[in-house]
Design a protein around this motif. Structure first.
Motif, PDB file in Angstrom:
ATOM      1  N   ASN A  33      58.715  41.968  -7.924  1.00 61.54           N
ATOM      2  CA  ASN A  33      58.038  42.667  -9.081  1.00 61.54           C
ATOM      3  C   ASN A  33      58.967  43.153 -10.168  1.00 61.54           C
ATOM      4  O   ASN A  33      60.100  42.902 -10.179  1.00 61.54           O
ATOM      5  N   ALA A  34      58.371  43.299 -11.341  1.00 61.88           N
ATOM      6  CA  ALA A  34      58.760  43.673 -12.676  1.00 61.88           C
ATOM      7  C   ALA A  34      58.434  44.816 -13.267  1.00 61.88           C
ATOM      8  O   ALA A  34      57.036  44.907 -13.358  1.00 61.88           O
ATOM      9  N   SER A  35      59.191  45.785 -13.652  1.00 64.34           N
ATOM     10  CA  SER A  35      58.567  46.979 -14.256  1.00 64.34           C
ATOM     11  C   SER A  35      59.179  47.015 -15.586  1.00 64.34           C
ATOM     12  O   SER A  35      60.505  47.074 -16.033  1.00 64.34           O
ATOM     13  N   PHE A  36      58.480  47.440 -16.905  1.00 64.19           N
ATOM     14  CA  PHE A  36      59.055  47.773 -18.242  1.00 64.19           C
ATOM     15  C   PHE A  36      58.380  48.966 -18.673  1.00 64.19           C
ATOM     16  O   PHE A  36      57.293  49.216 -18.418  1.00 64.19           O
ATOM     17  N   VAL A  37      59.335  49.926 -19.038  1.00 65.02           N
ATOM     18  CA  VAL A  37      58.742  51.184 -19.637  1.00 65.02           C
ATOM     19  C   VAL A  37      59.520  51.468 -20.979  1.00 65.02           C
ATOM     20  O   VAL A  37      60.765  51.277 -20.880  1.00 65.02           O
ATOM     21  N   THR A  38      58.927  51.720 -21.919  1.00 66.82           N
ATOM     22  CA  THR A  38      59.041  52.096 -23.100  1.00 66.82           C
ATOM     23  C   THR A  38      58.897  53.573 -23.538  1.00 66.82           C
ATOM     24  O   THR A  38      57.443  53.672 -23.489  1.00 66.82           O
ATOM     25  N   GLN A  39      59.829  54.434 -23.874  1.00 66.10           N
ATOM     26  CA  GLN A  39      59.376  55.986 -24.329  1.00 66.10           C
ATOM     27  C   GLN A  39      60.051  55.952 -25.691  1.00 66.10           C
ATOM     28  O   GLN A  39      61.185  55.603 -25.862  1.00 66.10           O
ATOM     29  N   SER A  40      59.468  56.600 -26.541  1.00 67.49           N
ATOM     30  CA  SER A  40      60.051  57.281 -27.823  1.00 67.49           C
ATOM     31  C   SER A  40      59.736  58.688 -27.986  1.00 67.49           C
ATOM     32  O   SER A  40      58.441  58.941 -27.850  1.00 67.49           O
ATOM     33  N   GLY A  41      60.563  59.564 -28.269  1.00 72.68           N
ATOM     34  CA  GLY A  41      60.482  60.901 -28.618  1.00 72.68           C
ATOM     35  C   GLY A  41      61.497  61.694 -27.778  1.00 72.68           C
ATOM     36  O   GLY A  41      62.512  61.005 -27.091  1.00 72.68           O
ATOM     37  N   THR A  42      61.305  62.851 -27.446  1.00 76.39           N
ATOM     38  CA  THR A  42      62.161  63.782 -26.650  1.00 76.39           C
ATOM     39  C   THR A  42      61.481  64.437 -25.496  1.00 76.39           C
ATOM     40  O   THR A  42      60.339  64.446 -25.301  1.00 76.39           O
ATOM     41  N   GLY A  43      62.449  64.710 -24.478  1.00 78.15           N
ATOM     42  CA  GLY A  43      61.894  65.350 -23.156  1.00 78.15           C
ATOM     43  C   GLY A  43      60.882  64.363 -22.465  1.00 78.15           C
ATOM     44  O   GLY A  43      60.317  65.063 -21.566  1.00 78.15           O
ATOM     45  N   ASN A  44      60.938  62.982 -22.476  1.00 81.36           N
ATOM     46  CA  ASN A  44      60.263  62.396 -21.525  1.00 81.36           C
ATOM     47  C   ASN A  44      61.072  61.897 -20.324  1.00 81.36           C
ATOM     48  O   ASN A  44      62.276  62.007 -20.295  1.00 81.36           O
ATOM     49  N   THR A  45      60.273  61.771 -19.378  1.00 72.84           N
ATOM     50  CA  THR A  45      60.720  61.176 -17.784  1.00 72.84           C
ATOM     51  C   THR A  45      60.350  59.850 -17.514  1.00 72.84           C
ATOM     52  O   THR A  45      59.135  59.343 -17.702  1.00 72.84           O
ATOM     53  N   ILE A  46      61.135  59.206 -16.918  1.00 81.24           N
ATOM     54  CA  ILE A  46      60.777  57.933 -16.267  1.00 81.24           C
ATOM     55  C   ILE A  46      61.208  58.013 -14.652  1.00 81.24           C
ATOM     56  O   ILE A  46      62.581  58.456 -14.451  1.00 81.24           O
ATOM     57  N   SER A  47      60.480  57.380 -13.804  1.00 78.97           N
ATOM     58  CA  SER A  47      60.796  57.197 -12.407  1.00 78.97           C
ATOM     59  C   SER A  47      60.011  55.884 -11.874  1.00 78.97           C
ATOM     60  O   SER A  47      59.184  55.613 -11.985  1.00 78.97           O
ATOM     61  N   VAL A  48      61.147  55.030 -11.629  1.00 79.60           N
ATOM     62  CA  VAL A  48      60.704  53.609 -11.190  1.00 79.60           C
ATOM     63  C   VAL A  48      61.338  53.622  -9.436  1.00 79.60           C
ATOM     64  O   VAL A  48      62.650  53.669  -9.655  1.00 79.60           O
ATOM     65  N   ASN A  49      60.491  53.061  -8.772  1.00 74.01           N
ATOM     66  CA  ASN A  49      60.891  52.789  -7.319  1.00 74.01           C
ATOM     67  C   ASN A  49      60.488  51.378  -7.010  1.00 74.01           C
ATOM     68  O   ASN A  49      59.252  51.187  -6.986  1.00 74.01           O
ATOM     69  N   GLN A  50      61.432  50.632  -6.720  1.00 77.57           N
ATOM     70  CA  GLN A  50      61.312  49.280  -6.388  1.00 77.57           C
ATOM     71  C   GLN A  50      61.709  49.038  -4.781  1.00 77.57           C
ATOM     72  O   GLN A  50      62.989  49.256  -4.427  1.00 77.57           O
TER      73      GLN A  50
END
Length: 335
Positions: free
Chosen positions: A318-335
């Protein structure tokens, strides 16, 4: 005298033959409140119903034959009901409910195994701030058919729309389009068996808030597209099978805040795209993607602050792409 008898006999025979081949046609116009019309037709039929006023009811049943056409137009402010039932292929049904349109209900049923039929419902509520909710209901049921098209367009507040297309076990090539503008509307699209596609547009400006869109597909090679504008909207996509595609775009024309996108896909070769926010004012959005099976792809793009993205992918490849711009953002990727 004998020639007269022959002539009469020829005329009668011609009339009988013509009646057997002719299309039936019905046109009804009613003005006022509390009117009712019930039309039942057989063979290739055409029906036109126009009602002006409130609390009117129209039912059209077209049985047997292909190429049936039914048009129902109701212009009023309150509680009009229209039902169209068609049996046969290549049928066309259109229900239009205009005026303030509060508490209206429109249903189109095109028989099981129907092919190449079109159904369209338009309901226009006023959506004026402080007025009662439009609360219109639109239902299209195209069960077990192929090549069918179902379209719903609603404006106002508190409306509900649903399109059901189940196909016949092969590539069905059905299409569902739902376009809604306003506040607090709900739409649900269910497509079963492979090869269907749906497009849902909920709100076209930032004032369209609190809307909900759901898409359910229980087979492969299906496409779901959901576009939402405004704040506090919810989009849910569930796809079971392989090679499905899902696109959720929240805030495609301006700022968006506190929107939620939830995608669940099982099978292999699925694609999920989530796009939230158009500028830095887009805050508090949440995207969750769950993919089970191999060779899936997830892409999430979020603009603004305090957004969250969660991706869970089971098995390998599988493939995951996450893009965030700004402040206070969160990312969680489980593979």
């Amino acid at each position: 005298m004998k020639s007269v008898i022959y002539a009469c006999g020829s005329i009668i025979a011609l009339a009988v033959a013509t009646q057997g081949l002719a299309q039936n046609s019905s046109t009804v116009t009613q003005n006022g409140t509390g009117n009712s019309v019930d039309i039942s037709q057989q063979n290739a039929n055409t029906s036109i119903v126009t009602q002006v006023g409130d609390a009117n009811t129209a039912q059209v049943v077209q049985q047997i034959g292909s190429g049936n056409t039914s048009t129902v137009t109701q212009d009023g402010d309150d509680q009009n009901v229209a039902d169209v039932l068609q049996f046969g292929n290549s049928s066309t049904a259109q229900i239009t409910q205009t005026g303030a349109a509060r508490g209206d209900m429109a249903t189109i049923f095109q028989n099981t195994s129907a092919a190449d039929s079109d159904a369209a419902i338009t309901q226009s509520g006023d959506g004026v701030a402080g007025d009662p909710a439009s609360a219109n209901i639109a239902i299209i049921d195209q069960s077990f058919g192929t090549g069918n098209s179902g379209t719903i367009a609603q404006s106002g507040t508190g409306n509900f729309a649903t399109v059901f297309q189940s196909g016949n076990g092969v590539l069905s090539d059905n299409l569902a389009d739902v376009i809604m503008g306003g506040v607090g509307n709900q739409v649900f699209v269910e497509q079963v068996v492979p090869g269907n596609s749906s497009l849902v547009v909920v709100g076209s400006d930032p004032t369209s808030t609190g809307n909900s869109a759901s898409s359910f597909s229980a087979s492969s090679d299906s496409i779901s597209n959901i576009f939402q504008e405004g704040d506090s909207n919810t989009a849910t996509v569930m796809q079971f099978g392989s090679n499905n595609e899902s696109l959720i775009d929240q805030g495609f024309a301006g700022s968006s805040a506190n929107n939620t996108a939830d995608v669940s896909q099982s099978g292999t070769g699925n694609l999920s795209f989530v796009d939230q926010g158009f500028n830095a004012a887009a805050t508090g959005n949440s995207a969750t993607v769950n993919q089970t099976g191999g060779s899936n792809l997830s892409a999430i793009a979020q603009d603004g602050d305090t957004n969250s993205a969660t991706v869970t992918q089971a098995t390998d490849g599988n493939a995951s792409f996450v893009t965030q711009s700004g402040t206070g953002n969160t990312i969680s990727v489980n593979q």
